[in-house]
Every structure is written in structure tokens, then in C-alpha cells.
Design a protein around this motif. Sequence first.
Motif, PDB file in Angstrom:
ATOM      1  N   LEU A  80       0.807  -1.218   0.000  1.00  0.00           N
ATOM      2  CA  LEU A  80       0.000   0.000   0.000  1.00  0.00           C
ATOM      3  C   LEU A  80       0.839   1.266   0.000  1.00  0.00           C
ATOM      4  CD1 LEU A  80      -2.606  -1.125   2.670  1.00  0.00           C
ATOM      5  CD2 LEU A  80      -3.043  -0.836   0.233  1.00  0.00           C
ATOM      6  N   ALA A  81       1.989   1.221   0.672  1.00  0.00           N
ATOM      7  CA  ALA A  81       2.832   2.411   0.808  1.00  0.00           C
ATOM      8  C   ALA A  81       4.225   1.999   1.259  1.00  0.00           C
ATOM      9  CB  ALA A  81       2.215   3.364   1.842  1.00  0.00           C
ATOM     10  N   PRO A  82       5.223   2.867   1.073  1.00  0.00           N
ATOM     11  CA  PRO A  82       6.554   2.563   1.596  1.00  0.00           C
ATOM     12  C   PRO A  82       6.493   2.405   3.110  1.00  0.00           C
ATOM     13  CG  PRO A  82       6.628   4.412   0.073  1.00  0.00           C
ATOM     14  CD  PRO A  82       5.182   4.149   0.342  1.00  0.00           C
ATOM     15  N   VAL A  83       7.189   1.407   3.622  1.00  0.00           N
ATOM     16  CA  VAL A  83       7.205   1.135   5.058  1.00  0.00           C
ATOM     17  C   VAL A  83       8.558   1.525   5.636  1.00  0.00           C
ATOM     18  CG1 VAL A  83       7.035  -0.654   6.843  1.00  0.00           C
ATOM     19  CG2 VAL A  83       5.575  -0.760   4.803  1.00  0.00           C
ATOM     20  N   ILE A  84       8.533   2.292   6.715  1.00  0.00           N
ATOM     21  CA  ILE A  84       9.748   2.633   7.444  1.00  0.00           C
ATOM     22  C   ILE A  84       9.487   2.390   8.924  1.00  0.00           C
ATOM     23  CG2 ILE A  84      10.528   4.355   5.771  1.00  0.00           C
ATOM     24  CD1 ILE A  84       9.437   6.509   7.637  1.00  0.00           C
ATOM     25  N   THR A  85      10.547   2.202   9.695  1.00  0.00           N
ATOM     26  CA  THR A  85      10.368   2.059  11.136  1.00  0.00           C
ATOM     27  C   THR A  85      10.884   3.318  11.833  1.00  0.00           C
ATOM     28  OG1 THR A  85      12.540   1.022  11.563  1.00  0.00           O
ATOM     29  CG2 THR A  85      10.697  -0.437  10.982  1.00  0.00           C
ATOM     30  N   LEU A  86      10.178   3.693  12.889  1.00  0.00           N
ATOM     31  CA  LEU A  86      10.556   4.818  13.747  1.00  0.00           C
ATOM     32  C   LEU A  86      10.429   4.289  15.163  1.00  0.00           C
ATOM     33  CD1 LEU A  86      11.127   7.736  14.572  1.00  0.00           C
ATOM     34  CD2 LEU A  86       8.722   8.269  14.096  1.00  0.00           C
ATOM     35  N   SER A  87      11.558   4.007  15.795  1.00  0.00           N
ATOM     36  CA  SER A  87      11.510   3.317  17.077  1.00  0.00           C
ATOM     37  C   SER A  87      12.318   4.027  18.152  1.00  0.00           C
ATOM     38  CB  SER A  87      12.028   1.882  16.916  1.00  0.00           C
ATOM     39  OG  SER A  87      13.318   1.895  16.314  1.00  0.00           O
ATOM     40  N   ASN A  88      11.827   3.911  19.379  1.00  0.00           N
ATOM     41  CA  ASN A  88      12.559   4.382  20.544  1.00  0.00           C
ATOM     42  C   ASN A  88      13.431   3.227  21.029  1.00  0.00           C
ATOM     43  OD1 ASN A  88      11.196   6.786  20.396  1.00  0.00           O
ATOM     44  ND2 ASN A  88       9.981   6.503  22.248  1.00  0.00           N
ATOM     45  N   PHE A  94      19.969  -1.443  19.298  1.00  0.00           N
ATOM     46  CA  PHE A  94      19.615  -1.305  17.882  1.00  0.00           C
ATOM     47  C   PHE A  94      20.623  -2.037  17.007  1.00  0.00           C
ATOM     48  CE2 PHE A  94      19.924   1.013  13.796  1.00  0.00           C
ATOM     49  CZ  PHE A  94      18.669   0.668  13.311  1.00  0.00           C
ATOM     50  N   ASP A  95      20.116  -2.861  16.110  1.00  0.00           N
ATOM     51  CA  ASP A  95      20.954  -3.618  15.177  1.00  0.00           C
ATOM     52  C   ASP A  95      20.346  -3.482  13.783  1.00  0.00           C
ATOM     53  OD1 ASP A  95      22.262  -5.539  13.603  1.00  0.00           O
ATOM     54  OD2 ASP A  95      22.533  -6.911  15.289  1.00  0.00           O
ATOM     55  N   ASN A  96      20.841  -2.528  13.027  1.00  0.00           N
ATOM     56  CA  ASN A  96      20.291  -2.244  11.709  1.00  0.00           C
ATOM     57  C   ASN A  96      20.406  -3.438  10.767  1.00  0.00           C
ATOM     58  OD1 ASN A  96      19.109  -0.373   9.776  1.00  0.00           O
ATOM     59  ND2 ASN A  96      21.111  -0.367   8.774  1.00  0.00           N
ATOM     60  N   GLN A  97      21.537  -4.117  10.795  1.00  0.00           N
ATOM     61  CA  GLN A  97      21.736  -5.251   9.888  1.00  0.00           C
ATOM     62  C   GLN A  97      20.774  -6.383  10.214  1.00  0.00           C
ATOM     63  OE1 GLN A  97      23.767  -5.203   7.116  1.00  0.00           O
ATOM     64  NE2 GLN A  97      22.515  -6.999   6.680  1.00  0.00           N
ATOM     65  N   LEU A  98      20.547  -6.613  11.494  1.00  0.00           N
ATOM     66  CA  LEU A  98      19.615  -7.663  11.897  1.00  0.00           C
ATOM     67  C   LEU A  98      18.205  -7.350  11.401  1.00  0.00           C
ATOM     68  CD1 LEU A  98      18.896 -10.207  13.497  1.00  0.00           C
ATOM     69  CD2 LEU A  98      18.622  -8.759  15.523  1.00  0.00           C
ATOM     70  N   LEU A  99      17.800  -6.089  11.530  1.00  0.00           N
ATOM     71  CA  LEU A  99      16.478  -5.695  11.047  1.00  0.00           C
ATOM     72  C   LEU A  99      16.360  -5.868   9.535  1.00  0.00           C
ATOM     73  CD1 LEU A  99      15.670  -2.514  13.162  1.00  0.00           C
ATOM     74  CD2 LEU A  99      14.597  -4.770  13.320  1.00  0.00           C
ATOM     75  N   ARG A 100      17.426  -5.487   8.829  1.00  0.00           N
ATOM     76  CA  ARG A 100      17.409  -5.636   7.375  1.00  0.00           C
ATOM     77  C   ARG A 100      17.323  -7.117   6.977  1.00  0.00           C
ATOM     78  NH1 ARG A 100      18.246  -1.242   4.399  1.00  0.00           N
ATOM     79  NH2 ARG A 100      19.047   0.649   5.391  1.00  0.00           N
ATOM     80  N   ASP A 101      18.063  -7.939   7.683  1.00  0.00           N
ATOM     81  CA  ASP A 101      18.042  -9.374   7.385  1.00  0.00           C
ATOM     82  C   ASP A 101      16.683  -9.981   7.720  1.00  0.00           C
ATOM     83  OD1 ASP A 101      20.680  -9.189   6.615  1.00  0.00           O
ATOM     84  OD2 ASP A 101      21.482  -9.999   8.490  1.00  0.00           O
ATOM     85  N   THR A 102      16.057  -9.480   8.793  1.00  0.00           N
ATOM     86  CA  THR A 102      14.801 -10.051   9.268  1.00  0.00           C
ATOM     87  C   THR A 102      13.603  -9.574   8.457  1.00  0.00           C
ATOM     88  OG1 THR A 102      15.708 -10.106  11.522  1.00  0.00           O
ATOM     89  CG2 THR A 102      13.337 -10.392  11.301  1.00  0.00           C
ATOM     90  N   LEU A 103      13.577  -8.281   8.161  1.00  0.00           N
ATOM     91  CA  LEU A 103      12.419  -7.699   7.480  1.00  0.00           C
ATOM     92  C   LEU A 103      12.591  -7.600   5.969  1.00  0.00           C
ATOM     93  CD1 LEU A 103      11.560  -4.923  10.081  1.00  0.00           C
ATOM     94  CD2 LEU A 103      10.524  -7.174   9.822  1.00  0.00           C
ATOM     95  N   GLY A 104      13.807  -7.817   5.536  1.00  0.00           N
ATOM     96  CA  GLY A 104      14.069  -7.911   4.108  1.00  0.00           C
ATOM     97  C   GLY A 104      13.657  -6.706   3.298  1.00  0.00           C
ATOM     98  N   LYS A 105      13.118  -6.980   2.136  1.00  0.00           N
ATOM     99  CA  LYS A 105      12.824  -5.936   1.157  1.00  0.00           C
ATOM    100  C   LYS A 105      11.549  -5.164   1.458  1.00  0.00           C
ATOM    101  CE  LYS A 105      10.424  -9.293  -1.763  1.00  0.00           C
ATOM    102  NZ  LYS A 105      10.379  -9.951  -3.083  1.00  0.00           N
ATOM    103  N   TYR A 106      10.821  -5.549   2.503  1.00  0.00           N
ATOM    104  CA  TYR A 106       9.526  -4.915   2.758  1.00  0.00           C
ATOM    105  C   TYR A 106       9.630  -3.594   3.510  1.00  0.00           C
ATOM    106  CZ  TYR A 106       8.127  -9.583   1.409  1.00  0.00           C
ATOM    107  OH  TYR A 106       7.992 -10.762   0.722  1.00  0.00           O
ATOM    108  N   VAL A 107      10.767  -3.324   4.124  1.00  0.00           N
ATOM    109  CA  VAL A 107      10.952  -2.085   4.880  1.00  0.00           C
ATOM    110  C   VAL A 107      12.028  -1.242   4.197  1.00  0.00           C
ATOM    111  CG1 VAL A 107      11.603  -1.068   7.088  1.00  0.00           C
ATOM    112  CG2 VAL A 107      10.247  -3.167   7.039  1.00  0.00           C
ATOM    113  N   ALA A 108      11.662  -0.007   3.853  1.00  0.00           N
ATOM    114  CA  ALA A 108      12.568   0.861   3.094  1.00  0.00           C
ATOM    115  C   ALA A 108      13.694   1.425   3.941  1.00  0.00           C
ATOM    116  CB  ALA A 108      11.771   1.999   2.466  1.00  0.00           C
ATOM    117  N   ALA A 109      13.427   1.702   5.223  1.00  0.00           N
ATOM    118  CA  ALA A 109      14.450   2.314   6.079  1.00  0.00           C
ATOM    119  C   ALA A 109      14.085   2.133   7.546  1.00  0.00           C
ATOM    120  CB  ALA A 109      14.585   3.804   5.760  1.00  0.00           C
ATOM    121  N   HIS A 110      15.121   2.183   8.380  1.00  0.00           N
ATOM    122  CA  HIS A 110      14.932   2.078   9.830  1.00  0.00           C
ATOM    123  C   HIS A 110      15.481   3.349  10.480  1.00  0.00           C
ATOM    124  CE1 HIS A 110      13.804  -2.143   9.483  1.00  0.00           C
ATOM    125  NE2 HIS A 110      14.832  -2.299   8.660  1.00  0.00           N
TER     126      HIS A 110
END
Length: 199
Positions: A80-88, A94-110
Motif C-alpha cells: 500500500l505504501a513505503p514502510v519505514i520504522t521509527l523506534s525508541n 539497535f541492530d540495523n543489519q539484523l532488522l534488514r536481514d529479518t524484514l528484508g525488502k519490505y521495509v525501506a528504512a529504519h
Amino acid sequence: YSQGQTVTTILSSVSKLPSAKVQHILRSTLLVAPKITASLIEALCKDLEIDPTSFPENYVSPPFQLYPWTLTAIRSFSQLAPVITLSNVSCLDFDNQLLRDTLGKYVAAHHPSCELGYAKPDPQAFQSVIAMHYATPASFVHVGDNWECDVLGALAIGARAIWISGGRDIPDDKLSMPPERLVIARDLADASACLSTLF
């Protein structure tokens, strides 16, 4: 979710201050710090009124795991729209690489608070992410389960919000919002269905 205690939950459990005050202190210090220093630990523990030795030494972030339905919901969001995460989150958790590996191509940015320098519900947390993605508040839909940080924070800057209630009642029964500004979803799977009504 984290399979164990994060540094924030550890410190929250040690401090005897009211929970709301503890969360405010953590959001204004630990969660916006790009790195952990001795002076930060000293000031943070003073604010939390705990002994500096309470700050976990040689801390290792607990394992991260997705709920079974999370990836399906995020995949639905991304159609439906680009997905990004905004987290406290602290820089220790925070592990950016882990998130990228886990969420793959569905999340544009963290966008973690420890990199932004702002934590929800600070308006600048939302505004900085919106600006980075060349969006507008009106086009931004924030999905989250924390009423103060996710819902009130998003609504305050003119964005829309989907609150993951988990069956809870709305904390502020005096808050009146048109359905296109605030949607209540029971869980993340329900939120993916609700999101389609906002586009």
C-alpha cells in the motif's frame, strides 16, 4: 520483540521513581544517545535515583524475534505504501543489519531514536523522518501500540495513527478524532486491514 530484558527495561525495574517519570528520563537521555559514555551513565543514574553500578556492565542485547504474524502484516503494508520504522531504542539494542536481514525488502528504512537524536513522542522525531522521506504529515500513517508515543505523538504533528490496542480501552476517552485520523486495531494483522481504508 526482545527475548529478554533490554537495557531500558533493566533500568526501569531498578528505579523507584514513577513509571511515567522513568520513561520520560530514558526518552530524553539514553534513547537519544548515539553512544554510551561514563558521563551519560553517571547523569542517567542520578536522574533515575539509582546507584551507577545498576547500569548493566558488559551488556549484551537480548535476541530479537518477530511475532509469527509480523512479516505477513508488513508485507501487506508494503503493498500500500513505503514502510519505514521509527523506534525508541538505545544504541545498545539497535541492530540495523539484523532488522534488514529479518524484514528484508519490505521495509525501506529504519530510524531509531539513538540515531535521530529524538525519541517519540517528540514532534521532531516524526518531523525529521517525514522530511527525510520527502513526505508530508498528512500522508504519514504511524502504526504503534504505545498511546502516548505512537498515537498522541503522530496526531500532534498532523499525521494519522493506527493504534494497536491489544483489546485495551482508549486511555483518553475525551480524545475525539475523525476516523481518517485515528484508527483502532486489535493487533498488527488487523492494522494491515485498517491501513487499506486510509488510502
